[in-house]
Scaffold this motif. Structure first.
Motif, PDB file in Angstrom:
ATOM      1  N   GLN A   1       0.833  -1.207   0.000  1.00 61.38           N
ATOM      2  CA  GLN A   1       0.000   0.000   0.000  1.00 61.38           C
ATOM      3  C   GLN A   1       0.871   1.261   0.000  1.00 61.38           C
ATOM      4  N   ARG A   2       0.673   2.090  -1.016  1.00 60.52           N
ATOM      5  CA  ARG A   2       1.243   3.442  -1.053  1.00 60.52           C
ATOM      6  C   ARG A   2       2.767   3.494  -1.006  1.00 60.52           C
ATOM      7  N   VAL A   3       3.445   2.434  -1.379  1.00 59.54           N
ATOM      8  CA  VAL A   3       4.910   2.461  -1.415  1.00 59.54           C
ATOM      9  C   VAL A   3       5.382   1.821  -2.720  1.00 59.54           C
TER      10      VAL A   3
ATOM     11  N   GLY B   1       7.155  -0.813  -5.120  1.00 54.08           N
ATOM     12  CA  GLY B   1       7.223  -2.259  -5.040  1.00 54.08           C
ATOM     13  C   GLY B   1       8.523  -2.749  -4.436  1.00 54.08           C
ATOM     14  N   VAL B   2       9.642  -2.110  -4.787  1.00 54.85           N
ATOM     15  CA  VAL B   2      10.924  -2.575  -4.283  1.00 54.85           C
ATOM     16  C   VAL B   2      10.979  -2.484  -2.763  1.00 54.85           C
ATOM     17  N   SER B   3      10.356  -1.476  -2.170  1.00 57.83           N
ATOM     18  CA  SER B   3      10.325  -1.351  -0.719  1.00 57.83           C
ATOM     19  C   SER B   3       9.423  -2.406  -0.096  1.00 57.83           C
ATOM     20  N   ALA B   4       8.261  -2.612  -0.702  1.00 58.36           N
ATOM     21  CA  ALA B   4       7.330  -3.614  -0.180  1.00 58.36           C
ATOM     22  C   ALA B   4       7.916  -5.016  -0.274  1.00 58.36           C
ATOM     23  N   PHE B   5       8.586  -5.303  -1.387  1.00 58.02           N
ATOM     24  CA  PHE B   5       9.181  -6.630  -1.558  1.00 58.02           C
ATOM     25  C   PHE B   5      10.263  -6.868  -0.510  1.00 58.02           C
ATOM     26  N   SER B   6      11.038  -5.825  -0.212  1.00 54.41           N
ATOM     27  CA  SER B   6      12.078  -5.947   0.799  1.00 54.41           C
ATOM     28  C   SER B   6      11.467  -6.212   2.172  1.00 54.41           C
ATOM     29  N   SER B   7      10.367  -5.519   2.496  1.00 54.68           N
ATOM     30  CA  SER B   7       9.696  -5.725   3.782  1.00 54.68           C
ATOM     31  C   SER B   7       9.152  -7.148   3.883  1.00 54.68           C
TER      32      SER B   7
ATOM     33  N   PRO C   1       3.864   5.651 -21.242  1.00 58.29           N
ATOM     34  CA  PRO C   1       5.057   6.470 -21.472  1.00 58.29           C
ATOM     35  C   PRO C   1       5.631   6.970 -20.153  1.00 58.29           C
ATOM     36  N   LYS C   2       6.939   7.163 -20.120  1.00 54.46           N
ATOM     37  CA  LYS C   2       7.591   7.677 -18.923  1.00 54.46           C
ATOM     38  C   LYS C   2       7.742   9.187 -19.021  1.00 54.46           C
ATOM     39  N   PHE C   3       7.308   9.858 -17.969  1.00 60.95           N
ATOM     40  CA  PHE C   3       7.423  11.307 -17.910  1.00 60.95           C
ATOM     41  C   PHE C   3       8.094  11.694 -16.601  1.00 60.95           C
ATOM     42  N   GLY C   4       9.236  12.345 -16.658  1.00 64.20           N
ATOM     43  CA  GLY C   4       9.870  12.860 -15.454  1.00 64.20           C
ATOM     44  C   GLY C   4      10.537  11.793 -14.618  1.00 64.20           C
ATOM     45  N   PRO C   5      11.182  12.211 -13.538  1.00 62.19           N
ATOM     46  CA  PRO C   5      11.910  11.278 -12.685  1.00 62.19           C
ATOM     47  C   PRO C   5      10.966  10.429 -11.840  1.00 62.19           C
ATOM     48  N   ARG C   6      11.469   9.283 -11.412  1.00 65.17           N
ATOM     49  CA  ARG C   6      10.713   8.398 -10.542  1.00 65.17           C
ATOM     50  C   ARG C   6      10.619   9.012  -9.149  1.00 65.17           C
ATOM     51  N   THR C   7       9.458   8.810  -8.495  1.00 65.27           N
ATOM     52  CA  THR C   7       9.309   9.324  -7.132  1.00 65.27           C
ATOM     53  C   THR C   7      10.275   8.608  -6.205  1.00 65.27           C
ATOM     54  N   PRO C   8      10.786   9.301  -5.187  1.00 65.26           N
ATOM     55  CA  PRO C   8      11.802   8.709  -4.325  1.00 65.26           C
ATOM     56  C   PRO C   8      11.239   7.620  -3.408  1.00 65.26           C
ATOM     57  N   LEU C   9      12.105   6.697  -2.994  1.00 67.17           N
ATOM     58  CA  LEU C   9      11.736   5.670  -2.028  1.00 67.17           C
ATOM     59  C   LEU C   9      11.658   6.310  -0.654  1.00 67.17           C
ATOM     60  N   VAL C  10      10.756   5.805   0.171  1.00 69.56           N
ATOM     61  CA  VAL C  10      10.593   6.310   1.528  1.00 69.56           C
ATOM     62  C   VAL C  10      11.161   5.297   2.500  1.00 69.56           C
ATOM     63  N   ASP C  11      12.055   5.759   3.375  1.00 65.48           N
ATOM     64  CA  ASP C  11      12.650   4.905   4.380  1.00 65.48           C
ATOM     65  C   ASP C  11      11.983   5.193   5.723  1.00 65.48           C
ATOM     66  N   HIS C  12      11.047   4.319   6.119  1.00 66.28           N
ATOM     67  CA  HIS C  12      10.326   4.539   7.374  1.00 66.28           C
ATOM     68  C   HIS C  12      11.167   4.211   8.586  1.00 66.28           C
ATOM     69  N   THR C  13      12.278   3.525   8.398  1.00 65.93           N
ATOM     70  CA  THR C  13      13.106   3.185   9.554  1.00 65.93           C
ATOM     71  C   THR C  13      13.777   4.415  10.142  1.00 65.93           C
TER      72      THR C  13
END
Length: 315
Positions: A139-141, A143-149, A301-313
């Motif tokens: 939810q709201r994160v 995929g790479v962060s969710a997969f790691s969790s 199509p890709k537009f602009g940079p990817r949103t940053p990952l959030v580190d909740h730790t």
């Protein structure tokens, strides 16, 4: 049609069966949606192309290997106390119960995808918590962060998968364990309090949630969404995998509405626009999305940079 076969030589305490179907089967296509990232500790694909998964069934833990032997047959070998029970679940897992009758898309792209992949089947695991927890983590994160969790929590609090797995594999925790994981452990796994509390709430009523496998799709969705924190997107993601719901549209997904719009209209859509546009495809809206995905016709199509990952730790 089922046919039994002896256990694989050298594979102690295993049970092996062969599923033969009158319609084509595709193990990779049917099970790919169950994989939660490249390091998923419950999922592995070996060099021979076989799919390995580890699950928790009412009868116990199970590791199973599914090997495509012909276009119409799949061999399943299962290890663990849940092995015998799992062999009865294989037809549903590979979509043998999936009914695509009535699905007659008019859009040329969907028509072509359906023509190319008439053997697409939507399988069902029948395991609600197994599908629901990773959906909550996503939810709201990113995929790479969710997969790691998911990887961190399952490896630390799950059980080692039985059998001769190609690499160490793990079975997801029981609902009681999910409920008792300390808040700081969720925090260390980069899971914020909102998502961890939702997992705990679901674990408290896991028995009632598992009952949704015998309910109608609308009733099942209503029960899933009755848990605070489980919204339309999370319920749909769980229903797709656990229940095989062909109409479970992931409304609220960060990309889906835009992908549907670009793929079928050549322009982006928002959620309301996607819901309206896909009304004629009900009750097969998820089937339509899945066809776009497996056929490679899903575009954005890709537009602009990817949103940053959030580190909740760090919070």
């Amino acid at each position: 049609m089922w046919s039994s076969s002896p256990a694989t030589p050298g594979a102690l305490d295993s049970v092996s069966v062969v599923l033969e179907s009158e319609r084509p089967l595709d193990v990779g296509m049917s099970l790919s949606g169950l994989r939660r990232g490249p390091g998923d500790p419950t999922y592995q694909r070996d060099d021979a192309g076989s799919v390995w998964r580890a699950s928790r069934l009412p009868s116990g833990l199970v590791t199973y290997r599914l090997t495509q032997t012909t276009r119409y047959s799949v061999r399943c070998t299962a290890w663990g106390d849940g092995g015998a029970e799992f062999t009865d679940m294989v037809p549903a897992l590979l979509g043998c119960d999936d009914d695509a009758s009535g699905f007659e898309p008019e859009h040329p792209t969907l028509k072509e995808a359906h023509r190319q992949f008439p053997h697409l089947r939507l399988g069902r695991t029948g395991l609600v918590m197994e599908a629901l927890v990773p959906a909550i983590l996503e939810q709201r994160v990113h995929g790479v962060s969710a997969f790691s969790s998911w990887r961190t929590l399952v490896t630390k609090f799950g059980d080692r998968a039985p059998g001769p797995t190609p690499r160490p594999m793990f079975v997801p925790p029981t609902p009681d364990v999910w409920r008792r994981i300390p808040s700081w452990e969720y925090h260390l796994a980069n899971v914020d309090p909102a998502r961890s509390k939702t997992i705990v709430r679901c674990a408290h009523v896991a028995g009632r949630l598992e009952q949704t496998t015998s309910m109608s799709y609308p009733d099942a969705t209503r029960r899933l969404r009755a848990v605070p924190g489980v919204g339309i997107w999370t319920a749909a993601e769980a229903a797709q995998r656990a229940l095989g719901d062909p109409d479970a549209l992931s409304v609220g997904d960060y990309h889906l509405a835009s992908v549907v719009g670009w793929s079928l209209l050549g322009r982006p859509l928002d959620d309301e626009g996607m819901i309206e546009y896909m009304k004629p495809l009900a009750p097969h809206r998820f089937r339509a999305v899945r066809l776009l995905q497996v056929s490679g016709k899903a575009i954005k199509p890709k537009f602009g940079p990817r949103t940053p990952l959030v580190d909740h730790t760090r919070h």
